[in-house]
Enzyme design. Structure first.
Site, PDB file in Angstrom:
ATOM      1  N   HIS A 167       6.200 -35.121 -14.389  1.00  0.00           N
ATOM      2  CA  HIS A 167       5.595 -35.151 -15.728  1.00  0.00           C
ATOM      3  C   HIS A 167       6.606 -35.001 -16.862  1.00  0.00           C
ATOM      4  O   HIS A 167       6.262 -35.167 -18.027  1.00  0.00           O
ATOM      5  CB  HIS A 167       4.522 -34.076 -15.880  1.00  0.00           C
ATOM      6  CG  HIS A 167       5.095 -32.672 -15.987  1.00  0.00           C
ATOM      7  ND1 HIS A 167       5.453 -31.932 -14.887  1.00  0.00           N
ATOM      8  CD2 HIS A 167       5.377 -31.896 -17.057  1.00  0.00           C
ATOM      9  CE1 HIS A 167       5.912 -30.762 -15.274  1.00  0.00           C
ATOM     10  NE2 HIS A 167       5.895 -30.706 -16.592  1.00  0.00           N
TER      11      HIS A 167
HETATM   12  C1  UD1 Z   1       3.936 -29.508 -21.486  1.00  0.00           C
HETATM   13  C2  UD1 Z   1       5.226 -28.783 -21.772  1.00  0.00           C
HETATM   14  C3  UD1 Z   1       6.117 -28.798 -20.544  1.00  0.00           C
HETATM   15  C4  UD1 Z   1       5.376 -28.273 -19.328  1.00  0.00           C
HETATM   16  C5  UD1 Z   1       4.064 -28.991 -19.155  1.00  0.00           C
HETATM   17  C6  UD1 Z   1       3.262 -28.348 -18.071  1.00  0.00           C
HETATM   18  C7  UD1 Z   1       5.983 -28.975 -24.102  1.00  0.00           C
HETATM   19  C8  UD1 Z   1       6.941 -29.603 -25.012  1.00  0.00           C
HETATM   20  N1  UD1 Z   1       5.976 -29.430 -22.841  1.00  0.00           N
HETATM   21  O1  UD1 Z   1       4.267 -30.853 -21.211  1.00  0.00           O
HETATM   22  O2  UD1 Z   1       7.239 -27.981 -20.762  1.00  0.00           O
HETATM   23  O3  UD1 Z   1       6.182 -28.482 -18.204  1.00  0.00           O
HETATM   24  O4  UD1 Z   1       3.297 -28.913 -20.372  1.00  0.00           O
HETATM   25  O5  UD1 Z   1       2.344 -29.230 -17.512  1.00  0.00           O
HETATM   26  O6  UD1 Z   1       5.275 -28.098 -24.464  1.00  0.00           O
HETATM   27  N2  UD1 Z   1      -2.717 -34.586 -21.734  1.00  0.00           N
HETATM   28  C9  UD1 Z   1      -4.029 -34.830 -21.368  1.00  0.00           C
HETATM   29  N3  UD1 Z   1      -4.822 -33.756 -21.114  1.00  0.00           N
HETATM   30  C10 UD1 Z   1      -4.398 -32.474 -21.184  1.00  0.00           C
HETATM   31  C11 UD1 Z   1      -3.072 -32.250 -21.572  1.00  0.00           C
HETATM   32  C12 UD1 Z   1      -2.238 -33.302 -21.833  1.00  0.00           C
HETATM   33  O7  UD1 Z   1      -4.465 -35.975 -21.291  1.00  0.00           O
HETATM   34  O8  UD1 Z   1      -5.177 -31.542 -20.917  1.00  0.00           O
HETATM   35  C13 UD1 Z   1      -1.834 -35.745 -21.993  1.00  0.00           C
HETATM   36  C14 UD1 Z   1      -1.898 -36.207 -23.447  1.00  0.00           C
HETATM   37  O9  UD1 Z   1      -1.786 -37.608 -23.451  1.00  0.00           O
HETATM   38  C15 UD1 Z   1      -0.641 -35.603 -24.031  1.00  0.00           C
HETATM   39  C16 UD1 Z   1       0.321 -35.623 -22.855  1.00  0.00           C
HETATM   40  O10 UD1 Z   1      -0.484 -35.377 -21.710  1.00  0.00           O
HETATM   41  O11 UD1 Z   1      -0.134 -36.312 -25.126  1.00  0.00           O
HETATM   42  C17 UD1 Z   1       1.419 -34.586 -22.927  1.00  0.00           C
HETATM   43  O12 UD1 Z   1       0.877 -33.289 -23.095  1.00  0.00           O
HETATM   44  P1  UD1 Z   1       1.759 -32.129 -23.795  1.00  0.00           P
HETATM   45  O13 UD1 Z   1       1.043 -30.854 -23.716  1.00  0.00           O
HETATM   46  O14 UD1 Z   1       2.224 -32.574 -25.134  1.00  0.00           O
HETATM   47  O15 UD1 Z   1       3.048 -32.079 -22.900  1.00  0.00           O
HETATM   48  P2  UD1 Z   1       3.210 -31.995 -21.331  1.00  0.00           P
HETATM   49  O16 UD1 Z   1       3.895 -33.226 -20.873  1.00  0.00           O
HETATM   50  O17 UD1 Z   1       1.929 -31.622 -20.707  1.00  0.00           O
HETATM   51  N1  UDP Z   2       0.154 -27.105 -10.460  1.00  0.00           N
HETATM   52  C1  UDP Z   2      -1.190 -27.147 -10.090  1.00  0.00           C
HETATM   53  N2  UDP Z   2      -1.767 -28.376  -9.888  1.00  0.00           N
HETATM   54  C2  UDP Z   2      -1.091 -29.542 -10.009  1.00  0.00           C
HETATM   55  C3  UDP Z   2       0.285 -29.473 -10.376  1.00  0.00           C
HETATM   56  C4  UDP Z   2       0.871 -28.245 -10.608  1.00  0.00           C
HETATM   57  O1  UDP Z   2      -1.831 -26.108  -9.964  1.00  0.00           O
HETATM   58  O2  UDP Z   2      -1.691 -30.615  -9.815  1.00  0.00           O
HETATM   59  C5  UDP Z   2       0.776 -25.795 -10.707  1.00  0.00           C
HETATM   60  C6  UDP Z   2       2.002 -25.508  -9.871  1.00  0.00           C
HETATM   61  O3  UDP Z   2       1.649 -24.961  -8.622  1.00  0.00           O
HETATM   62  C7  UDP Z   2       2.759 -24.530 -10.748  1.00  0.00           C
HETATM   63  C8  UDP Z   2       2.440 -24.990 -12.146  1.00  0.00           C
HETATM   64  O4  UDP Z   2       1.263 -25.785 -12.037  1.00  0.00           O
HETATM   65  O5  UDP Z   2       2.251 -23.219 -10.580  1.00  0.00           O
HETATM   66  C9  UDP Z   2       3.564 -25.823 -12.689  1.00  0.00           C
HETATM   67  O6  UDP Z   2       3.162 -26.449 -13.858  1.00  0.00           O
HETATM   68  P1  UDP Z   2       3.784 -27.804 -14.364  1.00  0.00           P
HETATM   69  O7  UDP Z   2       4.437 -28.501 -13.265  1.00  0.00           O
HETATM   70  O8  UDP Z   2       2.698 -28.515 -15.090  1.00  0.00           O
HETATM   71  O9  UDP Z   2       4.796 -27.310 -15.479  1.00  0.00           O
HETATM   72  P2  UDP Z   2       6.279 -26.691 -15.451  1.00  0.00           P
HETATM   73  O10 UDP Z   2       6.314 -25.605 -14.468  1.00  0.00           O
HETATM   74  O11 UDP Z   2       7.216 -27.826 -15.157  1.00  0.00           O
HETATM   75  O12 UDP Z   2       6.484 -26.238 -16.849  1.00  0.00           O
END
Ligand code: UD1
Ligand code: UDP
Length: 373
Positions: free
Chosen positions: A203
């Site tokens: 992601h």
């Molecule tokens: C964010 C964090 C990242 C973390 C990740 C965990 C920042 C800059 N990044 O990244 O560090 O690893 O969360 O998963 O804060 N979206 C949906 N539904 C949701 C959430 C997101 O559709 O419930 C989609 C939207 O299109 C959105 C995109 O995902 O624009 C990115 O979401 P965003 O929260 O901005 O960043 P992540 O890539 O999730």
């Molecule tokens: N995770 C989850 N379901 C998924 C993917 C990840 O429960 O489909 C959990 C994973 O076990 C870990 C956390 O989400 O505890 C990690 O989050 P993510 O990878 O979104 O973000 P990051 O750790 O890179 O910030």
């Protein structure tokens, strides 16, 4: 104490669960959800499975560009903190919700606690690195998951208020793995055999904002002759749809799964392919070989001890590493003992937490003299 905990994104809900439980034994905790993640499978499911208390306030900010999202969050959070007047604010990790929690608390002179402080990839192009730099500089109490993180902070002159607590994600895993084993049906639902599949997650911006990188990663997955289960983050799904990428029959792309199903998938995988920070750590806790789809990681020590290999988005390297990677027998405990949340609570409770308490000059070697020629 009246403590405001900020959460907003998937890993923050997981980290908040053990901390919240420990904090609430001694303090009044108010949980603020920024709304950064909002889909059922990215947010609510974690509250249900981890028995995390309902958020007291949901700022419902949702998605947007970095500027839009952080700007809106900051306005809403400032209003909420003005109402609440907490004794301290607790943030964790490195998301935009973390950054906003740090900025809002610091501007309002509220003592700030940063859990998972001192992580560094030394790649300033990562949005998370910028969030970490700001949060660590502004925090009054900093809790690190490894000794390496303590050293990173010291190298930046941040030494006061810094503690090695261990990783609250290990607390969460230890508390929930038995529950996952007893209740999760994900293996039978997906038809996967324990020990005979790979688990993948992707992601990060480096792999999703670059269509080329995502194409190469999906191409590598399609070329690996082994079942792969791939719970797809909504951000990644959007790019897959836009590019029209498709998967070979052995790649099972599914919606994001809940935490208990994820623990089950992780603990039974032959190896894990990921760009996630949390998943890299969980792979280590569970002694599952980790192949990291990035060129660098914050978790330097997992690479140094031989349990994590960096392959970026290079298809040949992904394929050969999946085939050949064999971590050593040695598996030192790097992330504490699974009691980080209690340690953090004790330190917050015992010390007089004061705004600006650790902000002072730190003695460093004199800078090189300018020589006039
Ligand atoms: C964010 C964090 C990242 C973390 C990740 C965990 C920042 C800059 N990044 O990244 O560090 O690893 O969360 O998963 O804060 N979206 C949906 N539904 C949701 C959430 C997101 O559709 O419930 C989609 C939207 O299109 C959105 C995109 O995902 O624009 C990115 O979401 P965003 O929260 O901005 O960043 P992540 O890539 O999730
Ligand atoms: N995770 C989850 N379901 C998924 C993917 C990840 O429960 O489909 C959990 C994973 O076990 C870990 C956390 O989400 O505890 C990690 O989050 P993510 O990878 O979104 O973000 P990051 O750790 O890179 O910030």
């Amino acid at each position: 104490m009246k403590i405001v905990s900020i959460v907003g994104a998937r890993p923050e809900f997981i980290q908040a669960a053990p901390v919240s439980r420990a904090l609430r034994r001694k303090h009044r905790e108010i949980l603020i959800h920024t709304g950064q993640h909002y889909d059922y499978r990215m947010s609510r499911v974690f509250f249900e499975h981890l028995q995390l208390p309902e958020p007291d306030i949901d700022l419902e900010v949702g998605s947007g560009s970095h500027g839009e999202q952080t700007g809106e969050m900051l306005m809403s959070l400032e209003r909420a903190l003005l109402d609440m007047k907490p004794d301290c604010v607790v943030i964790r990790g490195d998301t935009n919700s973390t950054l906003v929690g740090a900025l809002a608390a610091a501007k309002m002179h509220i003592p700030l606690v940063h859990i998972e402080a001192g992580e560094r990839s030394y790649n300033k192009r990562m949005p998370e690195e910028i969030n970490r730099l700001v949060a660590d500089r502004l925090a009054d109490l900093l809790f690190c998951v490894t000794q390496t993180a303590v050293r990173h902070l010291a190298e930046e002159g941040i030494v006061k208020g810094v503690h090695y607590s261990g990783d609250v994600m290990l607390d969460a895993l230890q508390q929930n793995l038995p529950v996952a084993r007893a209740t999760s049906t994900i293996l039978s639902r997906t038809g996967l055999l324990a020990g005979y599949y790979l688990l993948a997650t992707v992601h990060r911006a480096v792999n999703t904002d670059s269509p080329e990188n995502l194409r190469r990663i999906v191409g590598a997955f399609n070329a690996i002759r082994e079942p792969i289960v791939f719970p797809v983050h909504p951000r990644t799904q959007a790019v897959i749809d836009r590019l029209g990428l498709s998967f070979a029959p052995h790649v099972l792309a599914i919606e994001p799964v809940g935490y208990l199903d994820m623990l089950m998938l992780e603990s039974n995988a032959r190896a894990i392919l990921t760009d996630s920070g949390g998943v890299q750590r969980e792979a280590y806790f569970l002694s599952i070989p980790c192949i990291t789809l990035r060129d660098e990681t914050e978790l330097h020590e997992t690479v140094e001890v031989g349990w994590n290999q960096l392959v970026g988005a290079n298809p040949e390297l992904i394929i050969t590493t999946v085939r050949d990677f064999m971590p050593p027998v040695e598996h030192p405990p790097l992330f504490g003992d699974g009691h980080a949340a209690e340690r953090i609570t004790d330190i917050i409770s015992n010390g007089a937490l004061e705004f600006g308490q650790n902000y002072d000059r730190v003695a460093v070697p004199a800078p090189a003299q300018m020589v006039t020629i």
